[in-house]
Write an enzyme that holds these catalytic residues in place. Structure first.
Site, PDB file in Angstrom:
ATOM      1  N   LYS A   1     -16.290  -8.521   6.033  1.00 27.08           N
ATOM      2  CA  LYS A   1     -14.880  -8.482   6.124  1.00 27.08           C
ATOM      3  C   LYS A   1     -13.946  -8.170   5.478  1.00 27.08           C
ATOM      4  O   LYS A   1     -13.920  -7.264   4.368  1.00 27.08           O
ATOM      5  CB  LYS A   1     -15.666 -10.328   5.461  1.00 27.08           C
ATOM      6  CG  LYS A   1     -15.986 -10.196   4.121  1.00 27.08           C
ATOM      7  CD  LYS A   1     -15.666  -9.774   3.070  1.00 27.08           C
ATOM      8  CE  LYS A   1     -13.641  -9.716   2.327  1.00 27.08           C
ATOM      9  NZ  LYS A   1     -14.291  -9.193   1.368  1.00 27.08           N
TER      10      LYS A   1
ATOM     11  N   TYR B   1     -12.560 -16.108   1.357  1.00 31.17           N
ATOM     12  CA  TYR B   1     -13.725 -17.115   1.139  1.00 31.17           C
ATOM     13  C   TYR B   1     -13.506 -18.196   1.949  1.00 31.17           C
ATOM     14  O   TYR B   1     -14.213 -18.927   2.102  1.00 31.17           O
ATOM     15  CB  TYR B   1     -14.538 -16.402  -0.205  1.00 31.17           C
ATOM     16  CG  TYR B   1     -14.935 -15.080  -0.085  1.00 31.17           C
ATOM     17  CD1 TYR B   1     -16.160 -14.989   0.632  1.00 31.17           C
ATOM     18  CD2 TYR B   1     -14.364 -14.041  -0.097  1.00 31.17           C
ATOM     19  CE1 TYR B   1     -17.043 -14.234   0.650  1.00 31.17           C
ATOM     20  CE2 TYR B   1     -15.165 -12.696  -0.377  1.00 31.17           C
ATOM     21  CZ  TYR B   1     -16.203 -12.794   0.133  1.00 31.17           C
ATOM     22  OH  TYR B   1     -16.651 -11.235   0.315  1.00 31.17           O
TER      23      TYR B   1
HETATM   24  P1  NDP Z   1     -14.420   0.652  -2.003  1.00 38.86           P
HETATM   25  O1  NDP Z   1     -13.601   1.279  -2.376  1.00 38.86           O
HETATM   26  O2  NDP Z   1     -15.754   0.935  -2.913  1.00 38.86           O
HETATM   27  O3  NDP Z   1     -15.254   1.838  -0.795  1.00 38.86           O
HETATM   28  C1  NDP Z   1     -14.607   2.220   0.671  1.00 38.86           C
HETATM   29  C2  NDP Z   1     -15.638   3.315   0.697  1.00 38.86           C
HETATM   30  O4  NDP Z   1     -14.664   4.132   1.990  1.00 38.86           O
HETATM   31  C3  NDP Z   1     -15.841   5.024  -0.021  1.00 38.86           C
HETATM   32  O5  NDP Z   1     -16.000   4.864  -1.033  1.00 38.86           O
HETATM   33  C4  NDP Z   1     -14.858   5.685   1.180  1.00 38.86           C
HETATM   34  O6  NDP Z   1     -16.552   5.951   0.819  1.00 38.86           O
HETATM   35  C5  NDP Z   1     -15.038   5.320   2.329  1.00 38.86           C
HETATM   36  N1  NDP Z   1     -13.508   5.102   2.590  1.00 38.86           N
HETATM   37  C6  NDP Z   1     -13.386   5.877   3.944  1.00 38.86           C
HETATM   38  N2  NDP Z   1     -11.528   6.697   4.131  1.00 38.86           N
HETATM   39  C7  NDP Z   1     -11.378   5.830   2.383  1.00 38.86           C
HETATM   40  C8  NDP Z   1     -10.103   5.606   2.414  1.00 38.86           C
HETATM   41  N3  NDP Z   1      -8.948   6.096   2.839  1.00 38.86           N
HETATM   42  N4  NDP Z   1      -9.662   5.260   1.019  1.00 38.86           N
HETATM   43  C9  NDP Z   1     -10.790   4.401   0.446  1.00 38.86           C
HETATM   44  N5  NDP Z   1     -11.980   5.192   1.163  1.00 38.86           N
HETATM   45  C10 NDP Z   1     -12.426   5.443   1.519  1.00 38.86           C
HETATM   46  O7  NDP Z   1     -14.649  -0.848  -1.063  1.00 38.86           O
HETATM   47  P2  NDP Z   1     -15.487  -1.541  -1.473  1.00 38.86           P
HETATM   48  O8  NDP Z   1     -16.922  -1.030  -1.509  1.00 38.86           O
HETATM   49  O9  NDP Z   1     -15.107  -2.739  -2.655  1.00 38.86           O
HETATM   50  O10 NDP Z   1     -15.323  -2.147  -0.141  1.00 38.86           O
HETATM   51  C11 NDP Z   1     -15.313  -1.851   1.485  1.00 38.86           C
HETATM   52  C12 NDP Z   1     -15.493  -3.485   2.502  1.00 38.86           C
HETATM   53  O11 NDP Z   1     -16.115  -4.260   1.665  1.00 38.86           O
HETATM   54  C13 NDP Z   1     -14.175  -3.586   2.033  1.00 38.86           C
HETATM   55  O12 NDP Z   1     -13.493  -4.034   4.057  1.00 38.86           O
HETATM   56  C14 NDP Z   1     -14.459  -4.629   1.435  1.00 38.86           C
HETATM   57  O13 NDP Z   1     -13.581  -5.786   1.844  1.00 38.86           O
HETATM   58  C15 NDP Z   1     -15.574  -5.005   1.734  1.00 38.86           C
HETATM   59  N6  NDP Z   1     -16.399  -5.954   0.941  1.00 38.86           N
HETATM   60  C16 NDP Z   1     -16.927  -7.141   0.722  1.00 38.86           C
HETATM   61  C17 NDP Z   1     -18.000  -7.845   0.161  1.00 38.86           C
HETATM   62  C18 NDP Z   1     -18.283  -8.534   0.157  1.00 38.86           C
HETATM   63  O14 NDP Z   1     -19.188  -9.564  -0.758  1.00 38.86           O
HETATM   64  N7  NDP Z   1     -19.179  -9.191   1.226  1.00 38.86           N
HETATM   65  C19 NDP Z   1     -17.832  -7.403  -1.446  1.00 38.86           C
HETATM   66  C20 NDP Z   1     -16.932  -6.303  -1.167  1.00 38.86           C
HETATM   67  C21 NDP Z   1     -16.143  -5.461  -0.404  1.00 38.86           C
HETATM   68  P3  NDP Z   1     -17.105   7.813   1.526  1.00 38.86           P
HETATM   69  O15 NDP Z   1     -16.945   8.341   0.252  1.00 38.86           O
HETATM   70  O16 NDP Z   1     -18.562   7.248   1.790  1.00 38.86           O
HETATM   71  O17 NDP Z   1     -15.848   7.861   2.003  1.00 38.86           O
END
Ligand code: NDP
Length: 408
Positions: free
Chosen positions: A163, A251
């Protein structure tokens, strides 16, 4: 100002998560929003970003287990979802996709992902011929969900997408169309639909446990630390949309819909963006909206990236109130029905929501069972988000059709 990871964790994490000690959630690394490259560590230790890697790779449990390619190894993937595959009945991590070779190596080793199932973004299309991968789990910044979901369908895989589904209803429509064209499943990872308290709340409201619903209030907020759009995708409009509403307020929006079981007929909203604060040069600090439902119930939804942490839902009817506080965290949910008698509910461990969500998706993929949180639901929610922003921008009430589109 409180450190961002701590306040965000405070918002989501009550009572400990999958690896409470490991949840030093990292902000997205600086330098143009691209992931950092760090030094190597063995499995069973922490990554520099605080993620706890397993000491032994989880095993594939059943021959019909669905193999997932996890796309984007960030905080939520590493700290919450990937460890939960071990508790799912028929889901396993078959592949990983990352822009960070060091993460690919260490996470791949920890989860027992073969070297040839560790993909970079520019080799993602090769998953089409990888029979170990049945489905793709998109855990990327929200502005990238649509593009990578459509690419996953083009590769012939099913998709579980985090989401918010995307940042516009037009993108959501394209994702749903791509799913139909490919004849593959699309599910949005709305975990509260698999969480015991929220499921019981849905039942209680269906049984009119508060009488006739009159007022519903939701708030999801936390205070974000200092940052700017080039350091952190969550404050970058292209990747995060308007900000707190798509990330946290969704949420409350979801709860308003699954507790009322109605669509709003009108919405009036307001947004706020303080001047001179780099956190809010592109996104909003607060978004509030008031909804009116055909039954006569009204809802007030508030969300903020600049106030102390809150995550509650109150549903007040003619005979009592259902109070959920915290309502939709990873864990630690509390729920009370306050009426003639006061009753607390402890229907189960909230932490089952992660693995149950995976198993539900697998039931759809393997057995053709209906999806509780399909792409159409994500599309509906983006229509409502668009109505909220349209109302705030125009400074007037927006009237809605039953499918959430705005009346002209
Ligand atoms: P993070 O910033 O921690 O992680 C995102 C990952 O995406 C990065 O670590 C990187 O992984 C990759 N990535 C690829 N391109 C980019 C870019 N341009 N900028 C930044 N990151 C990039 O985010 P979250 O894990 O917190 O969130 C990710 C998704 O999950 C979102 O859509 C968020 O809404 C959702 N989410 C859902 C939750 C829930 O409870 N359902 C809770 C938290 C988040 P790599 O280094 O491996 O390429």
């Amino acid at each position: 100002m409180i450190e961002d990871g701590v306040t965000r964790r405070g918002f989501l994490e009550v009572g400990g998560g999958v690896a409470a000690a490991s949840l030093a959630l990292a902000a997205t690394p600086a330098a143009g929003l691209m992931p950092a490259r760090g030094g190597g560590r063995a499995a069973g230790q922490r990554m520099p970003d605080g993620a706890q890697l397993p000491a032994a790779p989880p095993r594939q449990k059943r021959p019909d287990s669905v193999g997932f390619a996890v796309v984007g190894l960030g905080n939520y993937a590493l700290n919450q979802m990937m460890p939960r595959f071990a508790q799912a009945q028929r889901a396993h991590v078959a592949a990983i996709v990352s822009g960070n070779p060091d993460k690919l190596r260490r996470v791949g080793d920890a989860y027992g992902v073969p070297a040839d199932a560790r993909y970079a973004y520019d080799t993602f299309a090769n998953i089409a011929s990888d029979k170990r991968i049945d489905a793709v789990y998109i855990v990327l910044p929200s502005g990238l969900h649509a593009d990578w979901t459509i690419q996953a369908f083009a590769a012939g895989k099913h998709v579980l997408c985090e989401k918010p589904m995307a940042l516009s209803s037009a993108e959501c429509e394209q994702m749903v169309a791509a799913s139909r064209r490919a004849n593959r499943k699309l599910m949005i990872a709305y975990r509260s639909h698999f969480e015991p308290h929220n499921l019981q709340a849905m039942e209680l409201m269906a049984q009119n446990a508060v009488g006739q619903l009159r007022l519903l209030r939701t708030e999801q907020s936390y205070r974000m630390g200092p940052t700017n759009p080039s350091e952190k995708w969550r404050v970058n409009r292209a990747l995060a949309g308007g900000g707190p509403l798509e990330d946290l307020g969704i949420y409350g929006l979801q709860a308003a819909l699954y507790l009322t079981r109605e669509m709003p007929e009108s919405i009036s909203a307001a947004t706020f963006r303080p001047g001179g604060d780099p956190r809010f040069s592109e996104i909003f600090a607060h978004v509030s909206s008031q909804w009116r439902f055909p039954s006569g119930a009204v809802a007030q939804l508030v969300t903020s990236y600049d106030s102390s942490g809150a995550n509650f839902v109150h549903a007040r009817g003619t005979t009592g109130a259902l109070i959920m506080d915290p309502a939709t965290n990873y864990s630690g949910q509390k729920m009370t029905l306050d009426g003639a008698d006061r009753r607390d509910f402890t229907p189960g461990d909230p932490k089952v929501q992660f693995s149950r969500q995976l198993d539900h998706f697998v039931d759809a993929v393997r057995d053709g069972r209906p999806i509780r949180t399909p792409g159409e639901m994500g599309l509906r929610d983006l229509r409502l988000i668009e109505a909220i922003y349209a109302s705030a921008a125009a400074g007037r009430t927006v009237r809605l059709n039953p499918d959430g589109t705005m009346r002209s």
